[in-house]
Design an enzyme around this catalytic site. Structure first.
Site, short mmCIF file in Angstrom:
data_model
loop_
_atom_site.label_atom_id
_atom_site.label_comp_id
_atom_site.label_asym_id
_atom_site.label_seq_id
_atom_site.Cartn_x
_atom_site.Cartn_y
_atom_site.Cartn_z
N ASP A 11 0.86 -1.19 0.00
CA ASP A 11 0.00 0.00 0.00
C ASP A 11 0.89 1.23 0.00
OD1 ASP A 11 -2.36 -1.37 0.01
OD2 ASP A 11 -2.51 -1.44 2.19
N ASP A 130 -13.96 -6.99 -5.56
CA ASP A 130 -14.19 -7.17 -4.13
C ASP A 130 -15.60 -7.73 -3.96
OD1 ASP A 130 -11.75 -5.94 -3.80
OD2 ASP A 130 -12.60 -3.98 -3.30
#
Length: 254
Positions: A11, A130
């Site tokens: 990230d 997702d």
């Protein structure tokens, strides 16, 4: 048979890796270039950088970062997060990203998948999905898992392939960050629906979880914290998988 891939996810915020890492031998574990280089040297097969800042004014930082990473590593790397249009995707690829990962933007404008695939080839387009179960059905969510689109996972997987995607990054919202194992039920559900490679994401906590994902039909398994904090050693993981009959790349391990 193609080797199964192990993918590390970083990230990135304002050009720095967040969520922490635990590598004492790195001068700066927040530097994505250095961390990417380190991962490529210890046998990770691919890297995914997720730009969690993802605002227009910060995009320049990510473009410069992509260029630096491309110069330093020799494994494929994917950039995702905040890619809302063809121009952004195009610029990232031209700067050196091997693939771009699109999620919310693909749901809101599926033609974006086709545009990128036609220009750069299907291999450059990863569609991140997702999903979680709602009333007994796997449903697609967007905006980092916050918005229920009402789109059934089975329908979206088929459309994504038809639109020209090269890969699916399948994240189980319920498993993400739990270290309780990948959602093998979801992987098994998606596997017969598509010929595209499936990257399993969400839930890695121990080596057995990677094996379970591959046995369920995943082509690659992505993880973050278990690698960043050295809870799982890449060499040990690959040797464990090999011992259990999984075809993995052992070259480049150290």
């Amino acid at each position: 048979m193609l080797a199964k891939r192990i993918i590390a996810c970083l990230d990135v915020k304002d050009g720095r890796v967040v969520k922490g890492t635990n590598f004492e031998n790195l001068r700066d574990s927040g530097d994505p270039v250095e961390l990417g280089k380190f991962y490529s040297e210890i046998g990770i097969d691919e890297l995914v950088f997720l730009d969690i800042t993802a605002s227009v004014e910060k995009r320049k930082t990510m473009l410069e970062l992509v260029e630096k990473v491309a110069e330093q590593i020799d494994i494929p790397f994917t950039v995702g997060g905040g890619i809302h249009d063809f121009e952004t995707a195009s610029e990232l690829i031209l700067r050196g990203a091997d693939k771009v990962s699109i999620n919310t933007a693909a749901v809101e404008d599926p033609s974006l998948i086709t545009k990128i695939a036609r220009t750069f080839g299907s291999q450059a387009v990863v569609v991140a999905i997702d999903a979680k179960k709602v009333d007994g059905e796997f449903v697609v969510f967007t905006y980092s898992g916050k918005k229920n689109t009402g789109i059934l996972l089975r329908d979206w997987v088929v459309e994504v392939e038809r639109r020209g995607a090269g890969e699916i990054l399948l994240t189980s919202i319920d498993r993400d960050g739990t270290k309780a194992g990948y959602d093998t039920e979801m992987i098994r559900f998606v596997r017969p629906l598509t010929t595209l490679p499936i990257i399993a994401s969400g839930g890695a906590g121990k080596m057995e979880h990677f094996l379970e994902a591959f046995l369920a039909g995943a082509d690659a398994a992505l993880a973050a914290s278990v690698f960043h904090f050295r809870e799982i050693d890449v060499r040990e993981l690959k040797e464990y998988l090999k011992k259990h009959g999984v075809n993995v790349r052992l070259e480049g391990l150290r």
